[in-house]
Design a protein around this motif. Sequence first.
Motif, PDB file in Angstrom:
ATOM      1  N   TYR A   1       0.837  -1.190   0.000  1.00 25.17           N
ATOM      2  CA  TYR A   1       0.000   0.000   0.000  1.00 25.17           C
ATOM      3  C   TYR A   1       0.882   1.253   0.000  1.00 25.17           C
ATOM      4  O   TYR A   1       1.959   1.269   0.595  1.00 25.17           O
ATOM      5  CB  TYR A   1      -0.908   0.018   1.223  1.00 25.17           C
ATOM      6  N   PRO A   2       0.428   2.314  -0.655  1.00 23.68           N
ATOM      7  CA  PRO A   2       1.168   3.583  -0.603  1.00 23.68           C
ATOM      8  C   PRO A   2       1.281   4.082   0.831  1.00 23.68           C
ATOM      9  O   PRO A   2       0.469   3.737   1.698  1.00 23.68           O
ATOM     10  CB  PRO A   2       0.312   4.518  -1.464  1.00 23.68           C
TER      11      PRO A   2
ATOM     12  N   SER B   1       6.771   6.119  -6.336  1.00 25.06           N
ATOM     13  CA  SER B   1       5.462   6.761  -6.438  1.00 25.06           C
ATOM     14  C   SER B   1       4.534   6.346  -5.305  1.00 25.06           C
ATOM     15  O   SER B   1       3.516   6.999  -5.063  1.00 25.06           O
ATOM     16  CB  SER B   1       4.819   6.420  -7.782  1.00 25.06           C
ATOM     17  N   ARG B   2       4.877   5.270  -4.596  1.00 20.41           N
ATOM     18  CA  ARG B   2       4.042   4.812  -3.485  1.00 20.41           C
ATOM     19  C   ARG B   2       4.387   5.490  -2.169  1.00 20.41           C
ATOM     20  O   ARG B   2       3.726   5.253  -1.164  1.00 20.41           O
ATOM     21  CB  ARG B   2       4.188   3.298  -3.302  1.00 20.41           C
TER      22      ARG B   2
ATOM     23  N   TRP C   1      -2.497  14.410  -1.758  1.00 18.76           N
ATOM     24  CA  TRP C   1      -1.931  13.238  -2.442  1.00 18.76           C
ATOM     25  C   TRP C   1      -2.637  11.980  -1.958  1.00 18.76           C
ATOM     26  O   TRP C   1      -2.978  11.097  -2.759  1.00 18.76           O
ATOM     27  CB  TRP C   1      -0.442  13.162  -2.151  1.00 18.76           C
TER      28      TRP C   1
ATOM     29  N   ILE D   1      -5.532   9.169  -4.046  1.00 16.72           N
ATOM     30  CA  ILE D   1      -5.573   7.700  -4.169  1.00 16.72           C
ATOM     31  C   ILE D   1      -6.729   7.145  -3.335  1.00 16.72           C
ATOM     32  O   ILE D   1      -6.679   6.005  -2.872  1.00 16.72           O
ATOM     33  CB  ILE D   1      -4.235   7.062  -3.763  1.00 16.72           C
ATOM     34  N   ASN D   2      -7.733   8.005  -3.132  1.00 23.70           N
ATOM     35  CA  ASN D   2      -8.968   7.624  -2.425  1.00 23.70           C
ATOM     36  C   ASN D   2      -8.710   7.144  -1.001  1.00 23.70           C
ATOM     37  O   ASN D   2      -9.428   6.292  -0.482  1.00 23.70           O
ATOM     38  CB  ASN D   2      -9.707   6.532  -3.218  1.00 23.70           C
ATOM     39  N   HIS D   3      -7.667   7.706  -0.398  1.00 23.30           N
ATOM     40  CA  HIS D   3      -7.294   7.378   0.991  1.00 23.30           C
ATOM     41  C   HIS D   3      -6.968   5.895   1.177  1.00 23.30           C
ATOM     42  O   HIS D   3      -7.005   5.396   2.312  1.00 23.30           O
ATOM     43  CB  HIS D   3      -8.398   7.804   1.967  1.00 23.30           C
ATOM     44  N   GLU D   4      -6.647   5.223   0.091  1.00 24.78           N
ATOM     45  CA  GLU D   4      -6.283   3.810   0.195  1.00 24.78           C
ATOM     46  C   GLU D   4      -4.767   3.692   0.343  1.00 24.78           C
ATOM     47  O   GLU D   4      -4.037   3.299  -0.571  1.00 24.78           O
ATOM     48  CB  GLU D   4      -6.790   3.041  -1.024  1.00 24.78           C
ATOM     49  N   GLY D   5      -4.304   4.067   1.504  1.00 24.92           N
ATOM     50  CA  GLY D   5      -2.883   4.050   1.791  1.00 24.92           C
ATOM     51  C   GLY D   5      -2.636   4.106   3.283  1.00 24.92           C
ATOM     52  O   GLY D   5      -3.541   4.367   4.081  1.00 24.92           O
TER      53      GLY D   5
END
Length: 442
Positions: free
Chosen positions: A104-105, A138-139, A163, A167-171
């Motif tokens: 995950y980022p 980039s992650r 940022w 990424i739709n808060h998927e990090g």
Amino acid sequence: MEVADDLSTVPAPAVSQMKDPVLVYVGTYIWKCTNAACGLLACVAKAKHDHGCIDATPDEITNVAPVEASDFKCPQCLREADTPLPYKISGYAVRQEFTYRNYYPLLAIFLSWSGFGQDYAGDIVRRTLQEQFRRVSSRLRIATRKLKANNNRPSAITPDFEWLQGINHEGNVLIFIDTHSDTSTGNLVVSGNATNSNSLPVVELLHNYLGENLVKASQEIAKINSNTNSGPFVRGIVVSSCGSAGRVPESIARLKRLVEMNVFDFVFTFAGVYTVDSLVVPALSRFVENVYVYDIGIWDALQRSFGEDRRALNSTPVMLSFAEYRTSPDSPDTRHRVVSTRVLAYANFKDARPWGLDMYQCFNPACRASAHNMIFHADGKQFYGRKWLETRMKTRCLLCGHMRKGIAAPSWVHQCDGDNYSRVWYDWPLSMSQRMEIGITH
């Protein structure tokens, strides 16, 4: 991470063709163990000049490979089945600790007090993350801010949270605070110098420097984590300061609250009297790496960093408040959070830390000397190995001479898993009854 059963046709140098470019570090080809219960990844050499721990190069005469990707089983599975290895091992087999990673980022924000002059702790952790994410930069998004007067502008961090929103808060999120803490309150220093500093509770510090950015992002991630469709994503805060932040009751309560209110999934800090960066930062960096790179559970990540670093844990106990996500048969699509707060400590009679409890006191009501004014020894039969915690103790106070014998370890002191002998953990903070068991009456 998605890894096909057979990546043998894809050479690692062609990064764009790999399922995950991080695996370029491992070897030229990546094979997956065909044992359904295993699935371990291994680097494989298929030609003379390939790099790989598994030597699957064809025989020079017959040109037949000793194993193909379609029937490859890793060394561990073959050994457990008492089956000879059909291939050679040209190096250490790549284990799950390397190839199984958190993909995950990560948004990592470093807040460091300007009074330090240099950001040793934050710098080491930041460089570690940059190296681990180098092939997939980039992650990783890193932001830094100095804790100093008139520098508390949340708007400066807004682009970094945008940022994450992109990424739709998927990090994952890491907030790393590197500063001193007030010895009497546990509050964190935000300005001034070593002799004249200003400190704030951790909640106010976060509000002043991150503002609503953190609140909104945390709420969005909490929504995602509440069901099993994706994630869970880890929101963590590391407070790298002297031990009062994790030792003063009011400060402990504030830190726990951040996890209990679902703002963060873990809060880490030290729980001793003082810390020496050169002793604890290497273990701290491994803890962050375990969570955000190697995808190890938060509590296990602590045991496999500080629990395996005697030098670090012998210098200070550490506090971890963390949430575990669980599902139930009645609601398999919904995650439930279970919050625990523990201290991990090193048990050492010689250095006045019986069962890792450096707050132990003399039981003489007229004395109540601290542990440093007491002598601790094993009493009777001394146990080793997995039974070491069954060893009983005798004490003698240097101030009043009071002695006690045959003292068993409190039932609420637990030994750590695996081979981490002399490492213990207990829920934190201690209850009044627990404090009374070790001589504390107030």
